[in-house]
Design a protein around this motif. Structure first.
Motif, PDB file in Angstrom:
ATOM      1  N   GLU A  19      37.900  53.869  44.304  1.00 48.65           N
ATOM      2  CA  GLU A  19      38.254  53.977  45.664  1.00 48.65           C
ATOM      3  C   GLU A  19      37.274  54.107  46.849  1.00 48.65           C
ATOM      4  OE1 GLU A  19      41.927  56.216  45.343  1.00 48.65           O
ATOM      5  OE2 GLU A  19      41.178  56.260  43.257  1.00 48.65           O
ATOM      6  N   ALA A  20      36.328  55.127  46.507  1.00 47.42           N
ATOM      7  CA  ALA A  20      35.285  55.489  47.399  1.00 47.42           C
ATOM      8  C   ALA A  20      34.494  53.966  47.805  1.00 47.42           C
ATOM      9  CB  ALA A  20      34.462  56.577  47.089  1.00 47.42           C
ATOM     10  N   THR A  21      34.060  53.318  46.816  1.00 44.61           N
ATOM     11  CA  THR A  21      33.356  52.200  47.053  1.00 44.61           C
ATOM     12  C   THR A  21      34.028  51.349  48.027  1.00 44.61           C
ATOM     13  OG1 THR A  21      32.437  52.406  44.769  1.00 44.61           O
ATOM     14  CG2 THR A  21      32.198  50.356  45.724  1.00 44.61           C
ATOM     15  N   LEU A  41      27.463  54.186  49.851  1.00 43.82           N
ATOM     16  CA  LEU A  41      27.955  53.315  48.954  1.00 43.82           C
ATOM     17  C   LEU A  41      26.914  53.184  47.778  1.00 43.82           C
ATOM     18  CD1 LEU A  41      29.862  50.698  48.310  1.00 43.82           C
ATOM     19  CD2 LEU A  41      28.593  49.292  49.891  1.00 43.82           C
ATOM     20  N   GLY A  42      25.796  53.217  48.290  1.00 39.44           N
ATOM     21  CA  GLY A  42      24.608  53.057  47.306  1.00 39.44           C
ATOM     22  C   GLY A  42      24.777  54.100  46.118  1.00 39.44           C
ATOM     23  N   LEU A  55      20.590  50.746  44.264  1.00 40.08           N
ATOM     24  CA  LEU A  55      19.215  51.070  44.578  1.00 40.08           C
ATOM     25  C   LEU A  55      18.969  50.342  45.812  1.00 40.08           C
ATOM     26  CD1 LEU A  55      17.684  51.879  41.194  1.00 40.08           C
ATOM     27  CD2 LEU A  55      18.330  53.394  42.651  1.00 40.08           C
ATOM     28  N   PRO A  56      19.053  49.030  46.241  1.00 40.03           N
ATOM     29  CA  PRO A  56      18.659  48.638  47.187  1.00 40.03           C
ATOM     30  C   PRO A  56      19.183  48.957  48.447  1.00 40.03           C
ATOM     31  CG  PRO A  56      19.198  46.949  45.569  1.00 40.03           C
ATOM     32  CD  PRO A  56      19.536  48.340  45.087  1.00 40.03           C
ATOM     33  N   LEU A  57      20.638  49.437  48.273  1.00 43.74           N
ATOM     34  CA  LEU A  57      21.361  50.023  49.447  1.00 43.74           C
ATOM     35  C   LEU A  57      20.738  51.366  49.872  1.00 43.74           C
ATOM     36  CD1 LEU A  57      25.283  49.122  48.413  1.00 43.74           C
ATOM     37  CD2 LEU A  57      23.922  48.273  50.551  1.00 43.74           C
ATOM     38  N   LEU A  58      20.365  52.215  49.002  1.00 47.64           N
ATOM     39  CA  LEU A  58      19.910  53.469  49.098  1.00 47.64           C
ATOM     40  C   LEU A  58      18.481  53.211  49.925  1.00 47.64           C
ATOM     41  CD1 LEU A  58      20.499  55.213  45.886  1.00 47.64           C
ATOM     42  CD2 LEU A  58      21.411  55.934  47.722  1.00 47.64           C
ATOM     43  N   GLU A  59      17.771  52.329  49.398  1.00 44.85           N
ATOM     44  CA  GLU A  59      16.461  52.180  50.060  1.00 44.85           C
ATOM     45  C   GLU A  59      16.759  51.532  51.803  1.00 44.85           C
ATOM     46  OE1 GLU A  59      13.996  48.944  48.458  1.00 44.85           O
ATOM     47  OE2 GLU A  59      12.445  49.477  49.521  1.00 44.85           O
TER      48      GLU A  59
END
Ligand SMILES: C[S@@+](CC[C@H](N)C(=O)[O-])C[C@H]1O[C@@H](n2cnc3c(N)ncnc32)[C@H](O)[C@@H]1O
Length: 688
Positions: A19-21, A41-42, A55-59
């Motif tokens: 749900e959070a996603t 989201l990452g 991981l790409p979103l965190l970056e």
């Protein structure tokens, strides 16, 4: 949007990641540049196992908010969790650079460095974390662990006690303190620490495993076995825990049927890469007390059973089966046992006649043939069962694959004795091994310090990534153990026997050992190679040469100054019964030789060889009592040789309490306990 972000965050915190996603995705559809939504989201995706997306979103979130320390820390932690340790370390390095007073970041950097094996750098990071935050229990625990890895036992104990003073509820700190106390020889203290760890975390397999090790040191075998059993129950996929369980069962004998233990032993035998050979007789003692079920079949399939009465029973059973083969599974298991012992059991003429006359076309007919002979020129029948497939793989496919292996050649084999010895090992590669001895990493510097705590550590300085030579590696078991123990090292393993090397290469490839290469070479000719080594291991080899000292000298010329050598040489006293047997069976063929020994009265000095494991395989029995070339040593002879070679004696590797004794004292010790070195003198030397 703030309220949406808060709602998404609380959903994520209560574990409702899907749900959070979805909520974060909605926010990003409207505000694609929102750093917070991108970051979390990452996190949600990474924690749901979708690392490739997370991981790409965190970056990216760090691109949107480069100064956000919390984002960078989270990114580092997620990278570490994904096994990308070097990348994680780079993030923590940036954090401490941006804010040198961030104690938590120093601790995380230390953890990443520790996982990379850079213990000295890790120690520096932990020290800084503790300087900034003296009561940081996690950093003190981590520092204690690293100091212990580096051999600083006192420093480790100090840190671990400091960690526990700050947080007495951390089971890992109790566990680590147990390890440090064990290293200091305070065994009861170690037991107490492991019990504390287990009380706090009953499912912590490591603590049960360590408890088993220390109880074994204390000679409390049954308690040790129970602790090892708890470890495998907590972590049934851990090969090292199963290996200890197997080692501890080996010294037990069962006096009553125990279905629970039988089930654990079945699980043990089903671990494909745990060595079970050593516990065959113990498991036999259990099998004898219960039904002849799955454990009995597993025992036949996976371990050479060195037991005279069992050999007689099984020989009789085979005789019955050859005329009325009632079960394909049983015939296959018995065929596996006969393959393992290289068709050593005696057979009567009528059996020989049946085996040579009966066709081998159906699965059952082939299994019956396989109980007596290697399977050659036979096609695999369709539609057999799993037991047959396993048998076919080991008896037909694996030897077939070995025959095709190209073994690199490093030197010629010209010496007359080398050629005679080669011929023996081409026919009978030694030792027979089919399952890996699951040796865990034990870096050379640590190994040396643990073997010889009485010696000045400066003398034991060794590289973390040593160049290693295994001289006379046989069929590869020895080399596989060393390669596993020294994962950073590079191992060259040589032998004169092509058949042994082919077996070694196949097995080590199956084990995925990449730091190991094999070549055919005569030790006597190795002086011509350019390479030099930090460690040379040569066990059970030099005593098969015309003059062992000549080979020993060649090996020393390949050892770097300050390098180490581990040797295994026969003891005259330790082999008294074997020498008596050798005299009796000279010139006989291996089966006749065994018959001669079995026929001796129980009190005859040579009769004792029938209790040794090697006596129960053809290659072992040849190696034991029919070797074409054998020298034996005494401790004064070893002392004389080491004097002549100008090397330093470090000590014997003897199970039990370590003794810092001189060679003269060892000589007196052996005279009083002549079986102490019955396998060999296993000892270490150093080249000054
Ligand atoms: C008893 S096995 C020991 C194997 C192994 N080191 C172990 O402990 O399992 C002896 C091995 O030494 C090898 N060997 C004997 N003389 C040798 C020589 N001159 N050069 C290289 N290998 C030799 C034999 O071929 C045989 O494989």
């Amino acid at each position: 949007m703030d309220s949406e972000l808060r709602r998404a965050s609380s959903l994520a915190q209560s574990g409702r990641l899907a749900e959070a996603t979805e909520l974060y995705r909605n926010i990003l559809t409207r505000s694609p540049e929102d750093a917070e939504a991108t970051h979390f989201l990452g996190i949600c995706l990474t924690q749901s196992g979708r690392r490739d997306e997370g991981l790409p979103l965190l970056e990216r979130s760090l691109g949107l908010a480069p100064q956000n320390a919390m984002y960078r820390q989270n990114y580092g932690l997620m990278l570490a969790e994904a096994g990308e340790i070097a990348a994680a370390a780079a993030q923590f390095e940036r954090l401490v650079k941006a804010d040198p007073a961030n104690a938590t970041a120093h601790n995380y950097l230390g953890m990443a460095r520790q996982r990379l094996g850079a213990f000295d750098d890790a120690i520096r990071s932990y020290r800084e974390a503790l300087r900034l935050k003296p009561a940081d229990a996690a950093a003190a625990n981590n520092l204690g662990y690293c100091l212990l890895e580096r051999g600083d036992i006192e420093g480790a104990i100090g840190c671990l006690r400091r960690s526990l003073a700050a947080d007495a509820q951390n089971p890992m700190a109790h566990n680590n303190l147990g390890n440090a106390l064990r290293a200091r020889g305070e065994l009861p203290g170690a037991v107490e620490s492991y019990h504390r760890a287990i009380a706090l975390a009953p499912g912590l397999p490591n603590a049960h495993h360590n408890l088993a090790l220390v109880l074994r040191d204390l000679d409390e075998r049954y308690a040790a076995l129970e602790a090892a059993r708890s470890a495998v129950h907590c972590a049934p996929d851990n090969g090292a825990y199963w290996q200890l369980f197997a080692d501890l069962i080996a010294v037990s004998r069962f006096t009553a049927w125990d279905a629970g233990f039988a089930a654990d032993c079945e699980r043990l035998f089903s671990q494909t890469e745990v060595e079970v050979q050593q516990c065959a007789e113990a498991v036999l003692s259990l099998v004898r007390l219960g039904p002849r079920g799955r454990l009995f079949l597993l025992l036949l399939e996976h371990a050479i059973v060195a037991d005279e009465a069992f050999e007689q029973e099984m020989t009789a059973l085979r005789r019955e089966l050859v005329t009325s083969p009632v079960s394909l599974e049983l015939c296959c298991a018995l065929a596996q046992q006969c393959f393992l012992n290289e068709y050593l059991w005696p057979e009567l003429e009528e059996e020989t006649a049946v085996v040579s006359q009966r066709p081998a076309r159906t699965a059952l007919e082939i299994a019956v043939r396989a109980m007596y002979r290697p399977l050659k020129g036979i096609d695999k029948p369709a539609g057999a069962n799993e037991a047959f497939d396993r048998m076919w793989r080991r008896l037909v496919e694996e030897p077939g694959a070995e025959a095709k292996i190209e073994v690199p050649v490093l030197t010629p084999i010209a010496d007359a004795v080398s050629r005679k010895v080669q011929a023996q090992y081409e026919l009978n590669p030694y030792p027979r091994w089919h399952r890996a001895p699951g040796a865990g990493p034990f870096p050379l510097p640590k190994l040396l310090r643990s073997l010889f705590p009485q010696i000045d550590p400066a003398k034991l300085a060794a590289p973390d990534a040593p160049e290693i030579l295994i001289a006379g590696c046989g069929s590869g078991r020895h080399a596989a153990i060393t390669a596993q123990m020294q994962p950073l090292g590079r191992v060259l393993a040589v032998d004169i026997s092509r058949a042994s090397l082919a077996h070694a290469m196949r097995r080590c490839q199956e084990l995925g050992l990449r730091n190991l290469r094999f070549a055919q070479a005569d030790i006597l000719e190795l002086g011509r190679i350019e390479e030099r080594f930090d460690l040379i291991e040569c066990s059970g080899v030099l005593h098969h040469m015309a003059d062992p000292l000549v080979g020993w000298r060649v090996l020393l010329s390949l050892l770097r100054p300050g390098g180490f050598m581990k040797l295994g040489l026969y003891s005259e006293l330790g082999r008294t019964s074997i020498v008596a047997a050798r005299e009796l069976v000279k010139g006989l063929e291996v089966r006749e030789a065994r018959e001669r020994i079995f026929a001796l009265p129980a009190a005859h000095p040579a009769r004792k060889v029938a209790t040794l494991r090697d006596f129960y395989t053809a290659s072992g029995a040849r190696d034991l009592i029919l070797h074409v070339q054998e020298h034996r040593f005494t401790i004064p002879l070893l002392a004389k040789a080491m004097d002549a070679l100008e090397v330093e004696f470090l000590g014997f590797e003897l199970v039990g309490p370590r003794r810092s004794m001189s060679l003269e004292e060892w000589d007196t010790f052996e005279a009083a306990a002549p079986d102490s070195f019955s396998t060999m003198y296993q000892f270490w030397i150093r080249k000054p």
